[in-house]
Design a protein around this motif. Structure first.
Motif, PDB file in Angstrom:
ATOM      1  N   GLN A   1      25.484  -5.723  13.436  1.00  0.00           N
ATOM      2  CA  GLN A   1      25.612  -5.071  12.136  1.00  0.00           C
ATOM      3  C   GLN A   1      26.465  -3.805  12.214  1.00  0.00           C
ATOM      4  OE1 GLN A   1      24.751  -6.213   9.228  1.00  0.00           O
ATOM      5  NE2 GLN A   1      25.260  -4.388   8.029  1.00  0.00           N
TER       6      GLN A   1
ATOM      7  N   SER B   1      26.100  -9.271   8.656  1.00  0.00           N
ATOM      8  CA  SER B   1      26.035  -9.829  10.008  1.00  0.00           C
ATOM      9  C   SER B   1      25.044 -10.968  10.155  1.00  0.00           C
ATOM     10  CB  SER B   1      25.692  -8.721  10.999  1.00  0.00           C
ATOM     11  OG  SER B   1      24.399  -8.184  10.736  1.00  0.00           O
TER      12      SER B   1
ATOM     13  N   ALA C   1      18.987  -8.225  11.254  1.00  0.00           N
ATOM     14  CA  ALA C   1      20.212  -7.663  11.818  1.00  0.00           C
ATOM     15  C   ALA C   1      19.916  -6.869  13.080  1.00  0.00           C
ATOM     16  CB  ALA C   1      20.892  -6.769  10.787  1.00  0.00           C
TER      17      ALA C   1
ATOM     18  N   MET D   1      23.381  -6.595   5.061  1.00  0.00           N
ATOM     19  CA  MET D   1      23.043  -7.460   6.189  1.00  0.00           C
ATOM     20  C   MET D   1      23.080  -8.932   5.784  1.00  0.00           C
ATOM     21  SD  MET D   1      19.999  -5.185   7.950  1.00  0.00           S
ATOM     22  CE  MET D   1      19.350  -4.520   6.410  1.00  0.00           C
TER      23      MET D   1
END
Length: 720
Positions: A442, A448, A498, A521
């Protein structure tokens, strides 16, 4: 007597044929309200021309140019996006006017829905102020207009090349008169597509008595203009109820290509073109014939099927030419397609095409491969061969993989595999970090968690193709990569979360938190919606949670927990909520079918029926979220048939709960697959047994091969 009986038999046959028309069940206004973002105008299946009204209003709910809540029309343009979340296109805008002298004042015509109609391949509206009745129809590469004017010495058709909505902006336009009835030019623009061009050729059935051109809001003499804002008035006098017809051919490559597009329509018979468009739609809709006494269901189903055929759009012109991703003009012997909303459509619509459009698949994939040859990568979300880089994943991969694994011919498997690997080995969009760390950190790249989960799935698809092609080393590499989701699983919370590059969890963690930004995220969602994206490894995910019962409990919680979301920038794409299940956005679409994959098919039936009845309606506000080039509708088509590709590239269609009494899927070479449903009713929704070709069938899914071979399946339903 014999002649009388023959006449009666003929009438009965014609009546039966009329009763069986499927286009009558399609309502193009479904999805034009709410956040559906569809358009109601005239087009043919996968057509280059989408001739539809534009309100001229800016805003998210006007991404298609039109929203049912509006009451004005700014013009009728020839390119539109179906159900996207970003507004673009609306190229080559025209507007009939009467009793009005040419000027640059922004003109908006009022209308009301009582004097507006639409059906597949046709749109009509009465412009209240001018009393002009506008009718639109289309062929593959040419739009046709029929305007019924009042008596006026100052009638005209306005061509506004500067018209734009939302992200789009004209940067270079050209307009030129070739004769009293023919006009040509182009429109270059920047926006979601950063470098787009549409060439046009306009032909009228009535000579223009005067041409007035405005360049940058100033009158200009002559018959030609070039610049950022070009506005032209094609003027003539009209008698009461005089009909003026116009054809508009388009191309992305040249004026000559646009002129060639005019040849789609040989004469000025508007009704013949309209009827031909309707017949084309009837043929495509008839690929799935469903039987039901529920007319609301039939309208919802066939409009959904109609929506699945609006994208991708034909991109090569009548000469076989198109402007490629390298901004060079290319020629193709086969049709080339663009407008691929792959983050959405790989999940359900593209697998549906392998059944309803098997003869079109190779051309679509060859279009991807052309894009790869011109850019070095497969497309992510291409708009007129512009890479928008919209959304996460490299989801062209599962579409190509699905076709290879199903044995669809007509494209180079080795080239396709090379292109798939190129997308997986790129150094943008966080993939370099994904390879380096085994997940996307992240603190190195936003969104991510979603990226890691989706890259892992795409890598599973590559592994399956590698296995089929005998590439054992690649199979091992991508199989290992397909397990990358494990690195982000938190056994304490039971969510995928994350991590930063140091391997530490990002704190604080709130599964109800949404952030509609690139720093989020999870993309367009919360942890709840994205934590189930492991369609290729459901049993492994269950093991991480502690077993199938734990996964079943987790699924139960998804549907029953609070729909509240936290954060100051909650994504507007999170809609159609049942608990934290968000049917209005695609990451949730496979989730209800996960129950069946872990041995709880009753709960799949319960949730699928709930979603079909509450998230789809036969009205403008009939979709729970963006249509997204057909994926929202594809989910309904699949689910109404009683199945869905939970893992989009597996060739397995997981059973749910069918809505119809019978369906006949028409396949190539005169084969058909018939589904008969016994005891279908609101209370009788659970599958008690299945017979496939007369034999008991025990699997929780149907294979693609069983469908395409043709045959029959009987689904027996029960209230238990």
């Amino acid at each position: 007597m014999k002649n009388t009986l023959l006449f009666i038999a003929l009438l009965c046959s014609q009546f039966a044929q009329a009763q069986n028309q499927l286009v009558k069940y399609v309502d193009p206004f479904i999805g034009t309200g709410g956040h559906g973002h569809t358009y109601p105008g005239a087009t043919v299946p996968f057509g280059m021309v989408q001739l539809s009204p534009d309100n001229g209003t800016q805003g998210w709910d006007w991404c298609s140019g039109y929203h049912y809540s509006d009451s004005i029309i700014a013009g009728f343009s020839h390119r539109h996006l179906s159900g996207t979340g970003i507004g673009d296109l609306c190229d080559i805008s025209v507007m009939p006017v009467a009793n009005s002298k040419p000027d640059t004042v922004v003109y908006r015509a009022s209308f009301n829905h009582q004097h507006e109609t639409a059906s597949p391949g046709y749109y009509q509206v009465l412009l209240t102020d001018s009393k002009i009745n506008a009718e639109l129809t289309a062929t593959q590469r040419c739009g046709m207009h029929r305007y019924t004017f009042p008596a006026s010495e100052n009638s005209a058709i306005k061509v506004d090349l500067g018209f734009a909505i939302n992200w789009d902006r004209a940067v270079d336009c050209s307009f030129k008169q070739l004769s009293p009835t023919r006009f040509v030019g182009y429109r270059r623009s920047v926006g979601w597509a950063p470098n787009q061009v549409v060439y046009f050729a306009i032909e009228l059935n009535k000579p223009v008595s005067n041409l007035q051109i405005f360049f940058n809001n100033a009158k200009q003499a002559g018959t030609e203009a070039k610049g950022r804002k070009v506005l032209s008035f094609l003027q003539f006098a009209t008698k009461q109820n005089e009909q003026v017809l116009m054809k508009v051919g388009i191309s992305s490559a040249s004026v000559d290509g646009a002129i060639a597009g005019l040849s789609d329509i040989k004469d000025w018979d508007f009704d013949a073109v309209k009827n031909a468009a309707s017949a084309t739609w009837e043929k495509e809709l008839a690929k799935i014939s469903v039987t039901s006494n529920d007319k609301t269901f039939l309208r919802t189903f066939y409009t959904a099927l109609y929506h699945t055929y609006l994208a991708p759009e034909m991109y090569s012109d009548a000469k076989g030419e198109y402007t490629g991703a390298d901004q060079q003009v290319h020629t193709s012997a086969n049709p080339v397609y663009s407008v691929h909303s792959l983050w959405d459509t790989f999940r359900g619509e593209n697998p549906l095409f392998t059944i309803t459009q098997p003869n079109r698949i190779a051309d679509i994939i060859n279009s991807y491969l052309d894009f790869y040859k011109q850019t070095g990568l497969l497309p992510v979300w291409d708009l007129d061969f512009n890479e928008t880089n919209c959304m996460s994943g490299y989801h062209c991969v599962p579409v190509v993989a699905d076709a290879i694994l199903k044995g669809i011919k007509g494209f180079d498997y080795e080239l396709a595999f090379t292109a798939m690997k190129a997308s997986a080995m790129q150094n943008v969009r966080g993939t370099d970090y994904y390879r380096q760390f085994g997940f996307v950190p992240q603190d190195k790249h936003g969104q991510s968690v979603t990226m890691t989960l989706e890259y892992a799935y795409d890598d599973w698809c590559i592994a399956q193709v590698a296995n089929k092609l005998g590439k054992h080393e690649d199979y091992e590499i991508f199989t290992t990569r397909s397990l990358s989701y494990r690195k982000l699983f938190d056994p304490i919370s039971g969510f995928f979360r994350a991590k930063n590059k140091n391997g530490k969890w990002v704190e604080p963690f709130d599964p109800y938190y949404s952030d509609h930004s690139e720093k989020a995220m999870y993309i367009e969602g919360t942890a709840w919606q994205h934590t189930f994206f492991v369609p290729h490894a459901v049993d492994d995910y269950a093991t991480l949670l502690g077993g199938r019962k734990k996964l079943e409990d987790k699924l139960d919680s998804l549907f029953t927990t609070s729909s509240e979301m936290h954060g100051t920038n909650v994504s507007s794409d999170i809609s159609g909520l049942i608990g934290q299940y968000a049917h209005g956005n695609e990451p949730s679409h496979h989730i209800a079918y996960m129950y069946a994959a872990i041995g709880a098919p009753k709960k799949t039936a319960d949730r699928v029926q709930q979603i079909m009845h509450t998230m789809y309606h036969d009205e403008p506000n009939g979709l729970s979220g963006n249509e997204d080039c057909g994926q929202m509708s594809a989910w309904y088509v699949w689910s109404a048939l009683g199945m869905y590709p939970m893992n989009a590239s597996s060739g397995q269609y997981v059973f749910g709960s069918p809505m119809m009494d019978e369906a006949i899927i028409r396949l190539p070479e005169n084969r058909q697959f018939k589904i008969s449903v016994k005891k279908q009713s609101p209370s009788s929704k659970y599958i008690s047994s299945i017979q496939l070709n007369g034999k008991p069938y025990k699997l929780y899914y149907l294979s693609h091969q069983d469908v395409m071979k043709g045959g029959s399946m009987v689904i027996n339903l029960s209230d238990k």
